[in-house]
Scaffold this active site. Structure first.
Site, PDB file in Angstrom:
ATOM      1  N   ASN A   5      67.080 -42.462  94.677  1.00 59.10           N
ATOM      2  CA  ASN A   5      67.612 -41.766  93.287  1.00 59.10           C
ATOM      3  C   ASN A   5      68.924 -42.404  93.006  1.00 59.10           C
ATOM      4  O   ASN A   5      69.678 -42.795  93.883  1.00 59.10           O
ATOM      5  CB  ASN A   5      67.810 -40.053  93.732  1.00 59.10           C
ATOM      6  CG  ASN A   5      68.262 -39.454  92.752  1.00 59.10           C
ATOM      7  OD1 ASN A   5      68.082 -39.562  91.596  1.00 59.10           O
ATOM      8  ND2 ASN A   5      69.485 -38.388  93.109  1.00 59.10           N
ATOM      9  N   HIS A  29      72.565 -40.947  91.692  1.00 58.73           N
ATOM     10  CA  HIS A  29      73.400 -39.482  91.457  1.00 58.73           C
ATOM     11  C   HIS A  29      74.785 -39.735  90.950  1.00 58.73           C
ATOM     12  O   HIS A  29      75.293 -40.577  91.179  1.00 58.73           O
ATOM     13  CB  HIS A  29      73.630 -38.931  92.830  1.00 58.73           C
ATOM     14  CG  HIS A  29      74.150 -37.581  92.615  1.00 58.73           C
ATOM     15  ND1 HIS A  29      73.557 -36.642  91.899  1.00 58.73           N
ATOM     16  CD2 HIS A  29      75.407 -37.157  92.989  1.00 58.73           C
ATOM     17  CE1 HIS A  29      74.226 -35.221  91.805  1.00 58.73           C
ATOM     18  NE2 HIS A  29      75.349 -35.780  92.704  1.00 58.73           N
ATOM     19  N   SER A  66      76.308 -42.958  92.682  1.00 62.61           N
ATOM     20  CA  SER A  66      75.741 -43.565  94.031  1.00 62.61           C
ATOM     21  C   SER A  66      73.987 -43.692  94.137  1.00 62.61           C
ATOM     22  O   SER A  66      73.360 -42.920  93.399  1.00 62.61           O
ATOM     23  CB  SER A  66      75.892 -42.460  95.130  1.00 62.61           C
ATOM     24  OG  SER A  66      77.113 -42.043  95.289  1.00 62.61           O
ATOM     25  N   ASP A  72      70.358 -34.715  97.174  1.00 62.60           N
ATOM     26  CA  ASP A  72      71.207 -35.431  97.124  1.00 62.60           C
ATOM     27  C   ASP A  72      72.098 -35.711  98.680  1.00 62.60           C
ATOM     28  O   ASP A  72      73.077 -36.182  98.639  1.00 62.60           O
ATOM     29  CB  ASP A  72      72.317 -35.047  96.179  1.00 62.60           C
ATOM     30  CG  ASP A  72      71.813 -34.897  94.658  1.00 62.60           C
ATOM     31  OD1 ASP A  72      70.943 -35.779  94.348  1.00 62.60           O
ATOM     32  OD2 ASP A  72      72.335 -33.923  94.032  1.00 62.60           O
TER      33      ASP A  72
END
Ligand code: NHR
Ligand code: GAR
Length: 218
Positions: free
Chosen positions: A109, A111, A138, A147
């Site tokens: 992911n 973020h 990030s 997260d």
């Protein structure tokens, strides 16, 4: 070695998807974006996929009774592309532990904050409201902790007088478009893995905030 299969999940504009499409366009033997999935039928990223000749699928969470049945439907379709890597690029639905476990070690992911700061939503506004002097983005491995998975790479930008959430978001986006293709390249080159202690690059455990991209702010 055959080309790695990458599946990208989006909900919106897909500018990170575009950065990945552009990055891998000239290395078809290394990796290809094999499919794009969106939970929103009007996501602009679907047009980007079409333009690049990449198949796309829309699965609305509204057509499913609960999170698990939505995630199971997605997993079944995603697995048709035998992905080596599944990439969340502005994907806005929290995923169940069943989903994150199924793709453990091959799910990334991006973020828009300097994790561990500002997990969740409205990150630009929260960094401004806190009076922070810097902000950024990030890339991390996705685990069931939202997260909270091991960070791979970050890039930062100063917060300047007069910055708004929009101006910050714009600069952070430029940084995202650099670090996401870079982290993805590391993964497809088998330089990056999820280890028991965290993210591992070139056989070395990365620090908890990941590799720091060295850039002067755009
Ligand atoms: N799922 C798990 N299990 N772990 C992560 O680390 C995940 C994830 C799903 C998405 C992206 C994440 C981000 O980068 C992401 C990471 C959506 C929400 C959210 O609250 C929070 C974080 C992220 C994505 N979504 C609402 C929900 O109820 C819906 C919000 C909306 O539709 O606008 O799912 O920030
Ligand atoms: C990016 O800024 C990404 O970091 C963020 O959404 C944007 C998507 O932009 N992700 C999240 O907030 C996840 N909750 P894009 O659609 O143009 O790639």
């Amino acid at each position: 070695m055959s080309a790695k299969s990458i599946v990208v999940l989006i909900s919106g504009s897909g500018s990170n998807l575009q950065a990945l499409l552009d990055h891998f366009a000239d290395q078809p033997d290394v990796a290809r974006i094999s499919a794009v999935f969106s939970n929103k039928a009007d996501a602009y990223g679907l047009e980007r996929a079409a333009k690049a000749g990449v198949p796309s699928h829309v699965l609305s969470h509204r057509d499913h009774a609960d999170r698990l049945s939505f995630d199971q439907a997605m997993m079944a379709q995603i697995d048709q592309y035998q992905p080596d890597l599944v990439i969340l690029a502005g994907f806005m639905r929290i995923l169940t532990p069943e989903f994150t476990r199924h793709y453990a070690g091959r799910l990334l992911n991006i973020h828009p904050s300097l994790l561990p700061k500002y997990k969740g939503l409205d990150t630009h506004q929260r960094a401004l409201a806190a009076g922070d002097s810097e902000h950024g983005c990030s890339v991390h491995f996705v685990t069931e902790e939202l997260d909270g998975g091991p960070v791979i790479i970050q890039a930062r930008t100063d917060i300047r007088p007069g910055d708004s959430a929009d101006s910050l978001a714009h600069r952070v986006h430029q940084l995202e478009h650099r670090i996401y293709p870079l982290a993805t390249q590391w993964f497809v080159d088998e330089r990056l893995q999820l280890g028991a202690q965290g993210a591992v690059l070139d056989n070395r455990l990365l620090p908890s905030t990941g590799h720091q991209l060295d850039v002067s702010s755009p």
